[in-house]
Design a protein around this motif. Structure first.
Motif, PDB file in Angstrom:
ATOM      1  N   LYS A 169      -0.113   4.600  -1.519  1.00  0.00           N
ATOM      2  CA  LYS A 169      -0.670   5.917  -1.827  1.00  0.00           C
ATOM      3  C   LYS A 169      -2.000   6.133  -1.118  1.00  0.00           C
ATOM      4  CE  LYS A 169      -1.987   8.527  -5.966  1.00  0.00           C
ATOM      5  NZ  LYS A 169      -2.169   8.432  -7.408  1.00  0.00           N
ATOM      6  N   LEU A 199       0.861  -1.187   0.000  1.00  0.00           N
ATOM      7  CA  LEU A 199       0.000   0.000   0.000  1.00  0.00           C
ATOM      8  C   LEU A 199       0.894   1.232   0.000  1.00  0.00           C
ATOM      9  CD1 LEU A 199      -2.581  -1.274   2.638  1.00  0.00           C
ATOM     10  CD2 LEU A 199      -2.716  -1.399   0.140  1.00  0.00           C
ATOM     11  N   GLU A 234     -15.342  -0.148  -5.671  1.00  0.00           N
ATOM     12  CA  GLU A 234     -13.935  -0.320  -6.032  1.00  0.00           C
ATOM     13  C   GLU A 234     -13.069  -0.768  -4.846  1.00  0.00           C
ATOM     14  OE1 GLU A 234     -12.223   2.737  -8.676  1.00  0.00           O
ATOM     15  OE2 GLU A 234     -14.188   3.706  -8.522  1.00  0.00           O
ATOM     16  N   ILE A 264      -5.560   7.892  -1.184  1.00  0.00           N
ATOM     17  CA  ILE A 264      -6.420   8.378  -2.265  1.00  0.00           C
ATOM     18  C   ILE A 264      -7.766   8.813  -1.698  1.00  0.00           C
ATOM     19  CG2 ILE A 264      -5.297   6.992  -4.042  1.00  0.00           C
ATOM     20  CD1 ILE A 264      -7.669   5.057  -3.883  1.00  0.00           C
ATOM     21  N   LEU A 274      -8.642   5.800   2.467  1.00  0.00           N
ATOM     22  CA  LEU A 274      -8.439   4.826   1.399  1.00  0.00           C
ATOM     23  C   LEU A 274      -6.980   4.798   0.983  1.00  0.00           C
ATOM     24  CD1 LEU A 274     -11.555   5.827  -0.716  1.00  0.00           C
ATOM     25  CD2 LEU A 274     -11.339   3.828   0.778  1.00  0.00           C
ATOM     26  N   GLN A 323      -4.149   2.931  -1.793  1.00  0.00           N
ATOM     27  CA  GLN A 323      -4.032   2.198  -3.051  1.00  0.00           C
ATOM     28  C   GLN A 323      -2.732   1.405  -3.064  1.00  0.00           C
ATOM     29  OE1 GLN A 323      -3.954   4.490  -6.734  1.00  0.00           O
ATOM     30  NE2 GLN A 323      -5.248   2.916  -7.641  1.00  0.00           N
ATOM     31  N   GLY A 328      -2.774  -1.496  -7.745  1.00  0.00           N
ATOM     32  CA  GLY A 328      -4.058  -0.876  -8.037  1.00  0.00           C
ATOM     33  C   GLY A 328      -5.196  -1.157  -7.078  1.00  0.00           C
ATOM     34  N   GLU A 329      -5.117  -2.211  -6.273  1.00  0.00           N
ATOM     35  CA  GLU A 329      -6.192  -2.518  -5.337  1.00  0.00           C
ATOM     36  C   GLU A 329      -6.366  -1.382  -4.332  1.00  0.00           C
ATOM     37  OE1 GLU A 329      -4.346  -6.516  -6.440  1.00  0.00           O
ATOM     38  OE2 GLU A 329      -3.635  -4.494  -5.991  1.00  0.00           O
ATOM     39  N   ILE A 330      -7.623  -1.201  -3.891  1.00  0.00           N
ATOM     40  CA  ILE A 330      -7.942  -0.144  -2.933  1.00  0.00           C
ATOM     41  C   ILE A 330      -8.376  -0.787  -1.620  1.00  0.00           C
ATOM     42  CG2 ILE A 330      -9.452   1.807  -2.432  1.00  0.00           C
ATOM     43  CD1 ILE A 330      -9.556   2.201  -5.543  1.00  0.00           C
ATOM     44  N   HIS A 334     -11.432  -3.042  -2.345  1.00  0.00           N
ATOM     45  CA  HIS A 334     -11.036  -4.445  -2.405  1.00  0.00           C
ATOM     46  C   HIS A 334     -11.150  -5.139  -1.047  1.00  0.00           C
ATOM     47  CE1 HIS A 334      -8.705  -7.886  -3.825  1.00  0.00           C
ATOM     48  NE2 HIS A 334      -7.911  -7.760  -2.780  1.00  0.00           N
ATOM     49  N   VAL A 345     -13.414   7.501  -4.175  1.00  0.00           N
ATOM     50  CA  VAL A 345     -13.506   6.208  -4.843  1.00  0.00           C
ATOM     51  C   VAL A 345     -14.909   5.655  -4.636  1.00  0.00           C
ATOM     52  CG1 VAL A 345     -12.661   3.830  -4.776  1.00  0.00           C
ATOM     53  CG2 VAL A 345     -11.056   5.719  -4.571  1.00  0.00           C
TER      54      VAL A 345
END
Length: 162
Positions: free
Chosen positions: A6, A4, A15, A8, A57, A59, A63-65, A17, A11
């Protein structure tokens, strides 16, 4: 291990995960190894700075959140009449440089903090009724939290040798 990297915003809930539930003490760290609700190993590789808040959140490099959740932990909630009594309680507890969560409900105001017999005695002296229990602890971020993040400063007016 999911990295992990970033923080963010904005969303769509579809989205997300997974959830990562952490106590306050661990949400202050930018580097951490942990396990999500679905038992996925994750590593936090975040910038130093703001405490992770309930609902934040993150990222992954792939790409998974992942949504951060505040874990239930031992806390003391001091219940007191809203208005001046609540302000006075917040002032005196905050003057001890302790992290505080502050709220209000139908019964009045409340201040939540980690268990500490000195703070508990002070709160009772100021007229609060205490409740010792487990609950998510997500304290106020502080007046300079956003300004400090944006400017690189840490929120008080003196210089440091860096």
């Amino acid at each position: 291990m999911l990295e992990l990297i970033k923080r963010i915003t904005n969303v769509d809930v579809t989205e997300i995960h997974d959830n990562l539930t952490l106590p306050y003490e661990l949400r202050m760290r930018g580097r951490l190894r942990a396990t999500t609700e679905t038992s996925q190993d994750v590593g936090l590789f975040l910038d130093r700075g703001p405490v992770l808040r309930d609902g934040d959140l993150l990222q992954a490099r792939t790409g998974e959140i992942i949504r951060v959740r505040a874990a239930d932990e031992p806390v003391v909630t001091a219940h007191i009449k809203a208005g001046l009594p609540l302000a006075r309680l917040c002032y005196h507890l905050g003057n001890r440089h302790v992290a505080l969560a502050i709220g209000e409900n139908k019964q009045g105001g409340w201040v939540r903090f980690p268990p500490d017999h000195v703070l508990e005695e002070l709160a009772e002296h100021l007229g609060a009724v205490l409740s010792r229990h487990t609950a998510p602890f997500d304290p106020e971020p502080g007046a300079y939290a956003q300004a400090g993040r944006a400017s690189g400063h840490h929120g008080h007016g003196h210089a440091h040798a860096h």
